[in-house]
Write a protein that holds these residues in place. Structure first.
Motif, mmCIF file in Angstrom:
data_model
loop_
_atom_site.group_PDB
_atom_site.id
_atom_site.type_symbol
_atom_site.label_atom_id
_atom_site.label_comp_id
_atom_site.label_asym_id
_atom_site.label_seq_id
_atom_site.Cartn_x
_atom_site.Cartn_y
_atom_site.Cartn_z
ATOM 1 N N LEU A 71 0.839 -1.200 0.000
ATOM 2 C CA LEU A 71 0.000 0.000 0.000
ATOM 3 C C LEU A 71 0.874 1.251 0.000
ATOM 4 C CD1 LEU A 71 -2.647 -1.253 2.566
ATOM 5 C CD2 LEU A 71 -3.165 -0.533 0.219
ATOM 6 N N PHE A 72 1.946 1.216 0.784
ATOM 7 C CA PHE A 72 2.867 2.353 0.781
ATOM 8 C C PHE A 72 3.500 2.517 -0.595
ATOM 9 C CE2 PHE A 72 7.049 4.231 1.024
ATOM 10 C CZ PHE A 72 6.798 5.395 1.733
ATOM 11 N N GLY A 73 3.907 1.404 -1.209
ATOM 12 C CA GLY A 73 4.520 1.459 -2.543
ATOM 13 C C GLY A 73 3.592 2.087 -3.560
ATOM 14 N N LEU A 74 2.302 1.742 -3.498
ATOM 15 C CA LEU A 74 1.326 2.346 -4.417
ATOM 16 C C LEU A 74 1.185 3.837 -4.131
ATOM 17 C CD1 LEU A 74 -1.447 -0.409 -4.459
ATOM 18 C CD2 LEU A 74 0.010 0.262 -6.372
ATOM 19 N N GLY A 75 1.145 4.184 -2.847
ATOM 20 C CA GLY A 75 1.056 5.598 -2.484
ATOM 21 C C GLY A 75 2.236 6.385 -3.020
ATOM 22 N N TYR A 76 3.413 5.807 -2.915
ATOM 23 C CA TYR A 76 4.632 6.472 -3.390
ATOM 24 C C TYR A 76 4.578 6.689 -4.901
ATOM 25 C CZ TYR A 76 9.606 7.654 -3.521
ATOM 26 O OH TYR A 76 10.797 8.301 -3.687
ATOM 27 N N CYS A 77 4.108 5.689 -5.628
ATOM 28 C CA CYS A 77 4.021 5.822 -7.092
ATOM 29 C C CYS A 77 3.057 6.930 -7.487
ATOM 30 C CB CYS A 77 3.592 4.490 -7.718
ATOM 31 S SG CYS A 77 4.892 3.223 -7.689
ATOM 32 N N GLU A 89 -4.582 8.487 0.066
ATOM 33 C CA GLU A 89 -5.465 7.375 0.445
ATOM 34 C C GLU A 89 -4.672 6.092 0.668
ATOM 35 O OE1 GLU A 89 -8.658 7.461 1.288
ATOM 36 O OE2 GLU A 89 -8.453 9.631 1.044
ATOM 37 N N TYR A 90 -3.719 5.818 -0.222
ATOM 38 C CA TYR A 90 -2.907 4.608 -0.050
ATOM 39 C C TYR A 90 -2.014 4.721 1.188
ATOM 40 C CZ TYR A 90 -4.192 2.379 -4.476
ATOM 41 O OH TYR A 90 -4.878 1.740 -5.484
ATOM 42 N N TYR A 91 -1.398 5.895 1.361
ATOM 43 C CA TYR A 91 -0.569 6.090 2.558
ATOM 44 C C TYR A 91 -1.414 5.900 3.827
ATOM 45 C CZ TYR A 91 3.307 8.267 -0.125
ATOM 46 O OH TYR A 91 4.358 8.527 -0.970
ATOM 47 N N LYS A 92 -2.621 6.433 3.793
ATOM 48 C CA LYS A 92 -3.493 6.358 4.973
ATOM 49 C C LYS A 92 -3.827 4.903 5.300
ATOM 50 C CE LYS A 92 -6.099 8.475 8.117
ATOM 51 N NZ LYS A 92 -7.231 9.327 7.738
ATOM 52 N N LYS A 93 -4.118 4.111 4.271
ATOM 53 C CA LYS A 93 -4.426 2.693 4.498
ATOM 54 C C LYS A 93 -3.224 1.979 5.121
ATOM 55 C CE LYS A 93 -7.891 2.131 0.841
ATOM 56 N NZ LYS A 93 -8.175 1.518 -0.483
ATOM 57 N N ALA A 94 -2.031 2.274 4.606
ATOM 58 C CA ALA A 94 -0.813 1.669 5.157
ATOM 59 C C ALA A 94 -0.577 2.159 6.585
ATOM 60 C CB ALA A 94 0.389 2.004 4.280
ATOM 61 N N ALA A 95 -0.805 3.437 6.815
ATOM 62 C CA ALA A 95 -0.603 4.023 8.142
ATOM 63 C C ALA A 95 -1.538 3.395 9.167
ATOM 64 C CB ALA A 95 -0.825 5.535 8.084
ATOM 65 N N MET A 96 -2.763 3.121 8.759
ATOM 66 C CA MET A 96 -3.736 2.511 9.661
ATOM 67 C C MET A 96 -3.332 1.077 10.015
ATOM 68 S SD MET A 96 -5.883 4.844 10.406
ATOM 69 C CE MET A 96 -7.217 3.941 11.184
ATOM 70 N N GLY A 112 5.132 2.521 9.875
ATOM 71 C CA GLY A 112 5.780 3.716 10.417
ATOM 72 C C GLY A 112 6.106 4.773 9.386
ATOM 73 N N LYS A 113 6.630 4.368 8.240
ATOM 74 C CA LYS A 113 7.009 5.339 7.214
ATOM 75 C C LYS A 113 5.774 6.019 6.644
ATOM 76 C CE LYS A 113 10.131 5.755 3.230
ATOM 77 N NZ LYS A 113 11.062 5.018 2.357
ATOM 78 N N ALA A 114 4.713 5.236 6.411
ATOM 79 C CA ALA A 114 3.471 5.811 5.885
ATOM 80 C C ALA A 114 2.882 6.796 6.884
ATOM 81 C CB ALA A 114 2.472 4.696 5.576
ATOM 82 N N GLN A 115 2.972 6.489 8.159
ATOM 83 C CA GLN A 115 2.466 7.402 9.185
ATOM 84 C C GLN A 115 3.194 8.738 9.129
ATOM 85 O OE1 GLN A 115 3.185 4.742 12.447
ATOM 86 N NE2 GLN A 115 1.077 4.029 12.544
ATOM 87 N N CYS A 116 4.494 8.690 8.893
ATOM 88 C CA CYS A 116 5.279 9.922 8.780
ATOM 89 C C CYS A 116 4.849 10.713 7.546
ATOM 90 C CB CYS A 116 6.766 9.591 8.715
ATOM 91 S SG CYS A 116 7.837 11.041 8.735
ATOM 92 N N TYR A 117 4.626 10.021 6.430
ATOM 93 C CA TYR A 117 4.192 10.687 5.208
ATOM 94 C C TYR A 117 2.830 11.343 5.397
ATOM 95 C CZ TYR A 117 7.926 9.131 2.054
ATOM 96 O OH TYR A 117 9.123 8.954 1.410
ATOM 97 N N ILE A 118 1.918 10.667 6.090
ATOM 98 C CA ILE A 118 0.611 11.248 6.381
ATOM 99 C C ILE A 118 0.785 12.507 7.220
ATOM 100 C CG2 ILE A 118 -1.510 10.907 7.720
ATOM 101 C CD1 ILE A 118 -1.650 9.527 5.068
ATOM 102 N N GLY A 119 1.698 12.439 8.190
ATOM 103 C CA GLY A 119 1.985 13.618 9.007
ATOM 104 C C GLY A 119 2.450 14.781 8.161
#
Length: 469
Positions: A209-215, A231-238, A242-249
């Motif tokens: 999910l993070f990989g898709l968000g990054y793309c 949306e993808y980052y948020k799903k990974a963060a949930m 950890g990295k996705a949570q930082c990106y959401i921040g």
């Protein structure tokens, strides 16, 4: 009783034992699912007397995760019991137990660390299509451990991930996606990476999910779509990535793709920091240093930067250096400490720290002047893509300061910086073309570069253009 009858009776008894053990394991499994661990363990012990590999494996699981055995052993002692049960089950051919046995040998859980035995059991498990074992073998191959051909380690890693992925394993699918994304062990192919990320994401894999968000964030293989990335980052963060949570921040801090909300930004940075993601500590440090979304607290900022630095964040070490160099937030100026942190950050690859070290050594500012060291650090920063450093090392090559004079190299670095729209480099590129320094003289080219610099307000370029007309 003849031999055939005796053999038939033995086979029949073995089958009866196996059937009874299987029934006991099924009963214990229900109790385990209901979290009645002690009752399940009693039944598995009975089944284990018949050499049930499944019962032995599950006893290993209970000891490994300290479930229902609290009255028997301490947490420190349970590893030995777990590894013993895993090994017995592994020797009876239990694939998952073979994988856990390998992990015990890898981490030294209840046994001495032994890389050879670790690889042996992972391979035995993988032979039985245990995807967990395949993924571990892929990871170790990626790091050059246990590979048959060191020149083909990434190909071996990809092969293991692909075997796992073809069996539908989400971690294997993500691994294949990463290989295609990075071009490791296989030709780089973002579309293939996206395909495998999507398959893994459908199974809820946070890394995929993070990989898709990054793309989607950077428009790699897809049209850039910040909303979709979020949306993808948020799903990974949930899923506690950890990295996705930082990106959401950061999305909430910057207001990109979502309404700016500093309170939400801090919440997500703190969640990420709880997962020991280094950049989250650094970002929190910046907020405390600047007093954005929180009360300004330079000591709290330094605490966050130090934690980030311990986790390998070079930027945080550079930020600490700047606090001490400029006495930020009322902190007493301490150039010795500043240089110490710049040095640490520079050695960790932070280009800003490398550039700053270069400046200090070039000028002899707070350190003994050393043109060779200055050139060394400018070059390090230049190779890391810092345009100021590229321009600086270019001029040093032009003048032979700290390095052997080489106008062609000088021009190449200045030109590299100019391509990043560095104003000084744009002007100097024009000058090089005008004077034929490191490149064949070309007044039309000179005019073009001067014009680009002039558009950015460079007075030297405006003056040079008037002379060329």
């Amino acid at each position: 009783m003849d031999e055939k009858k005796r053999m038939a009776d033995k086979i029949l008894k073995d089958v009866e034992k196996s059937d009874k053990a299987a029934a006991l394991c099924a009963e214990a499994k229900k109790l385990y699912a209901e979290k009645k661990f002690k009752e399940a363990i009693k039944i598995w012990r009975t089944a284990a007397e018949s050499k049930s590999a499944e019962a032995l494996y599950m006893l290993g699981i209970c000891y490994n995760y300290y479930l229902g055995v609290e009255d028997e052993v301490s947490k420190e002692e349970c590893g030995a019991a777990a590894s013993g049960y895993f090994l017995k089950a592994a020797e009876l051919g239990h694939a998952e137990a073979q994988c856990f046995t390998a992990l015990c040998y890898n981490y030294g859980i209840g046994v001495e660390k032994d890389q050879e035995k670790m690889l042996y059991w992972f391979n035995k498990s993988a032979e039985q299509n245990c995807t967990r074992a395949m993924n571990n073998l892929a990871y170790f191959a990626d790091n050059g451990i246990g590979v048959k051909n060191p020149d083909k380690q990434y190909e071996e890693s990809f092969a293991w991930y692909k075997r796992s992925a073809d069996l539908g394993d989400a971690i294997g699918q993500t691994g294949v996606g990463d290989c295609y994304f990075d071009g490791k062990g296989v030709k780089k192919d973002i579309q293939e990476a996206l395909k495998w990320y999507r398959l893994a994401a459908e199974q809820g894999n946070a890394d995929a999910l993070f990989g898709l968000g990054y793309c989607y964030d950077y428009g790699l293989g897809v049209h850039r779509n910040i909303t979709q990335a979020f949306e993808y980052y948020k799903k990974a963060a949930m899923l506690n990535h950890g990295k996705a949570q930082c990106y959401i921040g950061y999305f909430y801090e910057s207001g990109e793709g979502v309404a700016r909300n500093l309170s939400e930004a801090i919440t997500w940075y703190e969640r990420s920091a709880a997962n020991n993601y280094f950049q989250a500590f650094c970002n929190l440090g910046c907020l405390y240093e600047q007093g954005v979304g929180v009360k300004r607290d330079i000591h709290k900022a330094l605490e966050m930067y130090e934690r980030a630095g311990e986790l390998g964040c070079a930027m945080a070490l550079s930020n600490i250096a700047k606090v001490y160099e400029f006495g930020k937030g009322g902190v007493k100026t301490d150039m010795n400490l500043a240089m110490e942190y710049y040095e640490k950050a520079a050695r960790e690859g932070d280009e800003e720290a490398q550039f700053n070290l270069g400046q200090h050594y070039l000028k002899g500012d707070c350190v003994e002047q050393n043109e060779e060291l200055a050139a060394y650090w400018f070059l390090q920063a230049a190779e890391n893509g810092d345009s100021d450093a590229q321009c600086k090392i270019g001029t040093l090559y032009m003048q032979g300061i700290g390095v052997e004079e080489d106008e062609e190299k000088g021009f190449q670095w200045i030109h590299e910086a100019a391509l990043q729209e560095d104003v000084d480099a744009l002007y100097l590129t024009g000058l090089c073309y005008q004077e034929g320094m490191g490149v064949e003289a070309d007044l039309d080219e000179a005019r073009d570069w001067y014009e680009r610099a002039a558009e950015l307000g460079d007075k030297r370029s405006k003056k040079a253009l008037k002379k060329l007309k």
